[in-house]
Design a protein around this motif. Structure first.
Motif, PDB file in Angstrom:
ATOM      1  N   LYS A  90       0.834  -1.201   0.000  1.00  0.00           N
ATOM      2  CA  LYS A  90       0.000   0.000   0.000  1.00  0.00           C
ATOM      3  C   LYS A  90       0.873   1.257   0.000  1.00  0.00           C
ATOM      4  O   LYS A  90       1.631   1.480  -0.917  1.00  0.00           O
ATOM      5  CB  LYS A  90      -0.945  -0.026   1.194  1.00  0.00           C
ATOM      6  N   ASP A  91       0.721   2.062   1.050  1.00  0.00           N
ATOM      7  CA  ASP A  91       1.430   3.356   1.086  1.00  0.00           C
ATOM      8  C   ASP A  91       2.701   3.319   1.924  1.00  0.00           C
ATOM      9  O   ASP A  91       3.239   4.383   2.285  1.00  0.00           O
ATOM     10  CB  ASP A  91       0.498   4.437   1.638  1.00  0.00           C
ATOM     11  N   ASP A  92       3.192   2.127   2.283  1.00  0.00           N
ATOM     12  CA  ASP A  92       4.426   2.017   3.072  1.00  0.00           C
ATOM     13  C   ASP A  92       5.627   2.243   2.146  1.00  0.00           C
ATOM     14  O   ASP A  92       5.974   1.386   1.329  1.00  0.00           O
ATOM     15  CB  ASP A  92       4.500   0.640   3.723  1.00  0.00           C
ATOM     16  N   LYS A  93       6.246   3.431   2.260  1.00  0.00           N
ATOM     17  CA  LYS A  93       7.316   3.823   1.326  1.00  0.00           C
ATOM     18  C   LYS A  93       8.536   2.908   1.437  1.00  0.00           C
ATOM     19  O   LYS A  93       9.188   2.597   0.434  1.00  0.00           O
ATOM     20  CB  LYS A  93       7.723   5.268   1.586  1.00  0.00           C
ATOM     21  N   LYS A  94       8.878   2.494   2.666  1.00  0.00           N
ATOM     22  CA  LYS A  94      10.057   1.628   2.834  1.00  0.00           C
ATOM     23  C   LYS A  94       9.861   0.311   2.114  1.00  0.00           C
ATOM     24  O   LYS A  94      10.732  -0.162   1.383  1.00  0.00           O
ATOM     25  CB  LYS A  94      10.308   1.394   4.325  1.00  0.00           C
ATOM     26  N   TRP A  95       8.694  -0.308   2.367  1.00  0.00           N
ATOM     27  CA  TRP A  95       8.417  -1.578   1.698  1.00  0.00           C
ATOM     28  C   TRP A  95       8.337  -1.399   0.180  1.00  0.00           C
ATOM     29  O   TRP A  95       8.821  -2.221  -0.579  1.00  0.00           O
ATOM     30  CB  TRP A  95       7.123  -2.194   2.239  1.00  0.00           C
ATOM     31  N   LEU A  96       7.712  -0.344  -0.257  1.00  0.00           N
ATOM     32  CA  LEU A  96       7.611  -0.102  -1.701  1.00  0.00           C
ATOM     33  C   LEU A  96       9.007   0.070  -2.318  1.00  0.00           C
ATOM     34  O   LEU A  96       9.284  -0.416  -3.431  1.00  0.00           O
ATOM     35  CB  LEU A  96       6.744   1.143  -1.962  1.00  0.00           C
ATOM     36  N   SER A  97       9.895   0.754  -1.587  1.00  0.00           N
ATOM     37  CA  SER A  97      11.264   0.946  -2.096  1.00  0.00           C
ATOM     38  C   SER A  97      12.002  -0.386  -2.171  1.00  0.00           C
ATOM     39  O   SER A  97      12.647  -0.692  -3.181  1.00  0.00           O
ATOM     40  CB  SER A  97      12.008   1.917  -1.187  1.00  0.00           C
ATOM     41  N   ASP A  98      11.875  -1.217  -1.108  1.00  0.00           N
ATOM     42  CA  ASP A  98      12.551  -2.514  -1.114  1.00  0.00           C
ATOM     43  C   ASP A  98      11.976  -3.417  -2.207  1.00  0.00           C
ATOM     44  O   ASP A  98      12.720  -4.160  -2.882  1.00  0.00           O
ATOM     45  CB  ASP A  98      12.387  -3.187   0.246  1.00  0.00           C
TER      46      ASP A  98
END
Length: 617
Positions: free
Chosen positions: A103-111
């Protein structure tokens, strides 16, 4: 006077505090629920990421397996390439699902984006090495490519491991957080339960101190009032309970004063007032019993009523009281009472039964004098009927014979005197008959015998009776044919018509006409007698059918009359279930009318049956 909170304000407190407490409790519960839902959402998010990371790992491992199997085999692009492609096929969708889960979790999206880029790089290197193998290039270049692929795979695995470790860390953290929320919820519920109990106890104490204790005083006052004891001191405060207590004290004072007046009235009443229990024994009795019956009240209390009632009236007395108990209505009955001196007097008993007190409340009126008057009246009527009417009728018959020259001829002056005497005897006979009819009505002995009758024949019969009276005043009696049938007592209907016409003849000028008519109006037969007299004053129309009423207005002729004719007409018509009235305008004559209703099929029978109905008033 102190100003106490009103019951409304107390009710607001009793409602508002628990509501406020519940609102706070619900707010905390909602907060914990929201936190728990967020932790659950994070936990589910971590699980989804773990699942998709597993899919990615599976895809890479399957592709690497087929890649290792194909090493050293110089074969064209074919079956192994297809297997590798099939193994890597779910990988793009797995990255899409990972991004959705993040969703909107930037850290997870980046990883995830780094892992996706690395996976694409690994796929490209696999394609390059496979093309080299397909061309048979297994030299140093191939080894370098494989070393490069291995390094990239290591980087991809590290990125995948980082995703997995982060997801597991989140999962463990949220599980611990959910456990903490459960513990906080239990603590919160126990705390609010304790606070709620304390609040309820405080409100109960407040309500009891400010409301219940005052209500208990009101209840105690009610009991004191019931037991005729002094009331407690009035409550202070101007709230509803204070106002109610004040009103109760005022009511108690008024009732006490009224009871004192009632006792004084009973003590000084001429009638005997008493109460009887369910066995007809006296429980209380007024002092008047000494004056009326000759007994001291204490002599009768506890004694049965039947001890002072003649034996031959025991059954009727008990029957009247039993009937009253069943109907729950006031019953009046007459009986004799034996006086202390031994004689008997007539008493009228008015009795009420109180189911709650199981007591009969009685008012006894001495009607000995009334009974004596009624007997005198009865004797007088019997004397009038037998000793007066018969001689007068004989005189009237004799006068009629004289006028018909049955015993000789008389000169004109003598005939005039005989006619005047005949007219006066007829008036006396009519008055006597009216008095007897009224007495029969009052005693319920006058019967109405209903049957079908021809209206024209009834009017003709009345016209014949009235002809002599009309001729004397030169008044014409005119009857119209109706061809109708009426269901009633024919002689009584004729009597009504005759009385109404006789009344019109009295007040009509010589040479005028009186019209008798009948017609059907709705479900009734209406008879009407129309004259050309002076009419009736408006104020007299309302009471013209009363007993002994006569028109004594200005200009009304002075006529001899008993004043009972119209009264008898009204009662005879009402005995038929009909109505009677008069339409009149002063100076324009009068129209008397009465209506006899059409009978029901049950009452009329087959058309020829006779129905007898007692006339009672």
């Amino acid at each position: 006077m102190s100003t106490a909170p009103s019951l409304f304000h107390k009710a607001i407190v009793l409602v508002a505090l628990p509501f406020l407490f519940e609102a706070i409790t619900v707010s905390f519960l909602l907060f914990l629920l929201n936190e728990t839902e967020q932790d659950i959402a994070k936990e589910q998010q971590a699980k989804k990421i773990l699942v998709q990371a597993y899919v990615l790992t599976t895809c890479i491992n399957q592709a690497c397996k087929w890649k290792i199997i194909s090493l050293g085999r110089s074969v064209p692009l074919g079956s192994y390439d297809v297997k590798i492609a099939e193994a890597l096929g779910p990988m793009p969708q797995a990255f899409v699902d990972l991004k959705i889960a993040a969703k909107d979790d930037k850290k997870w999206l980046s990883d995830i984006q780094l892992a996706e880029d690395q996976a694409k790089k690994v796929v490209r290197l696999m394609d390059v090495t496979r093309h080299a193998e397909a061309e048979g290039a297994f030299g140093i270049k191939h080894l370098k490519l494989m070393a490069l692929l291995k390094g990239e795979l290591t980087i991809l695995e590290e990125q995948q491991d980082r995703l997995v470790s982060d997801a597991r860390a989140v999962e463990e953290q949220t599980a611990a957080s959910i456990g903490q929320h459960r513990a906080n919820l239990k603590l919160l519920l126990c705390s609010f339960l304790a606070v709620g109990a304390l609040l309820a106890l405080a409100l109960a104490t407040y309500f009891h101190r400010d409301t219940m204790s005052r209500l208990l005083i009101l209840l105690a006052n009610a009991r004191q009032f019931r037991d005729e004891k002094p009331l407690h001191a009035p409550l202070t405060g101007d709230d509803e309970i204070g106002v109610l207590d004040k009103a109760f004290h005022e009511m108690a004072g008024a009732v006490t004063e009224s009871a004192a007046r009632e006792r004084a009235i009973i003590k000084n009443a001429q009638e005997v007032i008493c109460s009887l229990d369910n066995n007809l024994c006296f429980t209380r009795i007024s002092p008047a019993c000494l004056t009326v019956w000759g007994y001291v009240p204490e002599d009768l209390v506890g004694e049965s009523l039947l001890t002072i009632v003649p034996k031959d009236m025991h059954e009727s007395t008990e029957s009247a009281i039993t009937r009253m108990k069943k109907s729950r209505e006031e019953v009046a009955f007459e009986t004799k009472v034996r006086k202390q001196s031994g004689g008997f007097i007539d008493m009228l008993w008015s009795v009420n039964w109180s189911e709650s007190d199981r007591t009969l409340f009685c008012v006894c009126h001495d009607i000995t004098d009334r009974k004596r008057v009624e007997q005198l009246k009865k004797d007088l009527l019997e004397m009038v009927s037998h000793d007066l009417r018969s001689p007068i009728m004989s005189v009237n018959v004799s006068m009629t014979l004289l006028l018909r020259n049955m015993v000789g001829h008389f000169d004109q002056n003598v005939r005039l005197e005989i006619e005047r005497a005949e007219h006066n005897t007829e008036r006396l006979i009519f008055m006597i008959n009216d008095l007897l009819d009224v007495e029969k009505m009052a005693s319920g002995k006058l019967l109405i015998n209903k049957s079908w009758a021809n209206v024209d024949e009834l009017i003709e019969e009345a016209s014949i009776v009235l002809k002599g009276t009309g001729d004397q005043k030169q008044i014409k009696i005119q009857a119209a044919n109706s061809k109708l049938m009426v269901f009633g007592d024919a002689p009584r209907i004729v009597q009504v018509v005759v009385n109404l016409c006789a009344n019109s003849i009295k007040f009509s000028p010589a040479g005028s006409t009186i019209t008798i008519d009948a017609r059907k109006k709705d479900e009734e037969i209406e008879f009407s007698i129309t004259d050309q007299g002076r009419g009736i004053e408006p104020e007299f129309k309302e009471k013209i059918f009363g007993r002994f009423e006569q028109n004594k207005g200005d200009g009304a002729p002075k006529v001899g009359s008993s004043g009972l004719g119209l009264y008898i007409c009204k009662n005879l018509v009402e005995a038929h279930g009909g109505t009677i009235g008069v339409d009149s305008e002063l100076g324009k004559g009068s129209r008397f009318w009465f209506r006899i209703p059409t009978p029901t099929p049950e009452e009329a029978g087959t058309g020829g049956d006779r129905v007898e109905e007692p006339l009672s008033w």
